[in-house]
Design a protein around this motif. Sequence first.
Motif, mmCIF file in Angstrom:
data_model
loop_
_atom_site.group_PDB
_atom_site.id
_atom_site.type_symbol
_atom_site.label_atom_id
_atom_site.label_comp_id
_atom_site.label_asym_id
_atom_site.label_seq_id
_atom_site.Cartn_x
_atom_site.Cartn_y
_atom_site.Cartn_z
ATOM 1 N N GLN A 48 50.265 38.951 23.448
ATOM 2 C CA GLN A 48 50.689 39.694 24.639
ATOM 3 C C GLN A 48 50.258 41.149 24.527
ATOM 4 N N ARG A 49 50.531 41.743 23.371
ATOM 5 C CA ARG A 49 50.174 43.162 23.178
ATOM 6 C C ARG A 49 48.660 43.367 23.247
ATOM 7 N N HIS A 50 47.909 42.451 22.642
ATOM 8 C CA HIS A 50 46.445 42.541 22.684
ATOM 9 C C HIS A 50 45.956 42.419 24.127
ATOM 10 N N ALA A 51 46.460 41.428 24.858
ATOM 11 C CA ALA A 51 46.035 41.225 26.241
ATOM 12 C C ALA A 51 46.350 42.444 27.094
ATOM 13 N N LEU A 52 47.520 43.006 26.903
ATOM 14 C CA LEU A 52 47.901 44.199 27.648
ATOM 15 C C LEU A 52 46.999 45.381 27.290
ATOM 16 N N ALA A 53 46.629 45.498 26.037
ATOM 17 C CA ALA A 53 45.716 46.573 25.620
ATOM 18 C C ALA A 53 44.335 46.392 26.261
ATOM 19 N N VAL A 54 43.847 45.166 26.336
ATOM 20 C CA VAL A 54 42.561 44.886 26.988
ATOM 21 C C VAL A 54 42.655 45.249 28.469
ATOM 22 N N TYR A 55 43.730 44.821 29.107
ATOM 23 C CA TYR A 55 43.984 45.137 30.520
ATOM 24 C C TYR A 55 43.991 46.653 30.740
ATOM 25 N N HIS A 63 38.119 49.875 36.184
ATOM 26 C CA HIS A 63 37.971 48.512 36.705
ATOM 27 C C HIS A 63 39.199 48.140 37.524
ATOM 28 N N THR A 64 38.953 47.553 38.689
ATOM 29 C CA THR A 64 40.047 47.149 39.568
ATOM 30 C C THR A 64 39.914 45.706 40.047
ATOM 31 N N HIS A 65 38.857 45.029 39.652
ATOM 32 C CA HIS A 65 38.640 43.665 40.135
ATOM 33 C C HIS A 65 39.791 42.773 39.668
ATOM 34 N N PRO A 66 40.541 42.181 40.601
ATOM 35 C CA PRO A 66 41.726 41.410 40.208
ATOM 36 C C PRO A 66 41.417 40.226 39.288
ATOM 37 N N ASP A 67 40.266 39.583 39.450
ATOM 38 C CA ASP A 67 39.933 38.453 38.583
ATOM 39 C C ASP A 67 39.637 38.920 37.157
ATOM 40 N N LEU A 68 39.009 40.071 37.034
ATOM 41 C CA LEU A 68 38.756 40.635 35.709
ATOM 42 C C LEU A 68 40.074 41.001 35.028
ATOM 43 N N GLY A 136 46.771 28.123 38.901
ATOM 44 C CA GLY A 136 46.333 28.616 40.203
ATOM 45 C C GLY A 136 45.486 29.872 40.172
ATOM 46 N N CYS A 137 44.978 30.246 39.012
ATOM 47 C CA CYS A 137 44.093 31.418 38.941
ATOM 48 C C CYS A 137 42.785 31.118 39.674
ATOM 49 N N SER A 138 42.124 32.156 40.121
ATOM 50 C CA SER A 138 40.872 31.998 40.861
ATOM 51 C C SER A 138 39.792 31.385 39.972
ATOM 52 N N LEU A 139 38.790 30.826 40.610
ATOM 53 C CA LEU A 139 37.677 30.217 39.879
ATOM 54 C C LEU A 139 36.975 31.252 38.997
ATOM 55 N N LEU A 140 36.795 32.473 39.488
ATOM 56 C CA LEU A 140 36.129 33.503 38.696
ATOM 57 C C LEU A 140 36.964 33.894 37.484
ATOM 58 N N ALA A 141 38.255 34.062 37.641
ATOM 59 C CA ALA A 141 39.116 34.382 36.494
ATOM 60 C C ALA A 141 39.042 33.270 35.457
ATOM 61 N N VAL A 142 39.055 32.027 35.916
ATOM 62 C CA VAL A 142 38.964 30.875 35.007
ATOM 63 C C VAL A 142 37.634 30.897 34.260
ATOM 64 N N LYS A 143 36.554 31.189 34.971
ATOM 65 C CA LYS A 143 35.231 31.254 34.325
ATOM 66 C C LYS A 143 35.184 32.360 33.276
ATOM 67 N N THR A 157 24.360 38.783 37.257
ATOM 68 C CA THR A 157 25.348 38.378 38.258
ATOM 69 C C THR A 157 26.629 39.189 38.094
ATOM 70 N N GLU A 158 27.447 39.184 39.133
ATOM 71 C CA GLU A 158 28.741 39.869 39.048
ATOM 72 C C GLU A 158 29.576 39.263 37.928
ATOM 73 N N GLU A 159 29.553 37.941 37.812
ATOM 74 C CA GLU A 159 30.314 37.274 36.757
ATOM 75 C C GLU A 159 29.897 37.775 35.373
ATOM 76 N N ASP A 160 28.586 37.912 35.144
ATOM 77 C CA ASP A 160 28.108 38.393 33.848
ATOM 78 C C ASP A 160 28.510 39.840 33.595
ATOM 79 N N ARG A 161 28.464 40.666 34.633
ATOM 80 C CA ARG A 161 28.872 42.071 34.474
ATOM 81 C C ARG A 161 30.369 42.168 34.156
ATOM 82 N N LEU A 162 31.167 41.376 34.845
ATOM 83 C CA LEU A 162 32.601 41.369 34.567
ATOM 84 C C LEU A 162 32.882 40.821 33.173
ATOM 85 N N LEU A 163 32.151 39.791 32.786
ATOM 86 C CA LEU A 163 32.317 39.220 31.450
ATOM 87 C C LEU A 163 31.964 40.249 30.378
#
Length: 173
Positions: A48-55, A63-68, A136-143, A157-163
């Motif tokens: 949880q702490r790691h995920a929050l730090a990444v966020y 960054h503001t993209h909700p899927d990211l 129920g997460c979006s397809l992009l978030a899942v990817k 691609t946008e997906e690669d840039r977000l990744l």
Amino acid sequence: MPVRYRVEQFLRALIARHAIPERRIKQLAEFLSPEARALFIGQAPQDQRHALAVYETLCQQGHTHPDLLTAALLHDVGKAAAQLPPWQRGLFVLAERFVPRTLDDVTQGPARGWRRSLAHYARHAEIGARWAEEAGCSLLAVKLIRRHEEQVRTCHTEEDRLLAALQAADGAN
């Protein structure tokens, strides 16, 4: 990754006993559905702490993209399937670094007995992506969750840039 960083990461995991405060989790409601929040809460405190730090790193970078941001919070959620205590996770991480082929052999075999937890840990990206999809997460978030351990070769691609952004923030934390 340098060994010193991994040792420090291991020590932080050992002392991360307390979950994220409920009020902080409620602030994440903007990006996470109730089902996705349940996945977040189901992670070990250190995850949880790691995920929050990444966020937070991604937010600080603008960054503001909700899927990211969703992927940042849930990218390691599949590790919960392994149910490994921190000291075993630490051994796994060191094995990934120093004897990756041996670890691959162990995790590719039948997922029974002691191999089961290691196999789940090794496949946490796929497991987490499946759980995020079911939540129920979006397809992009899942990817992004599914691919977060994958080496990005191009950013066309946008997906690669977000990744790439997710991986950079993950690596920094």
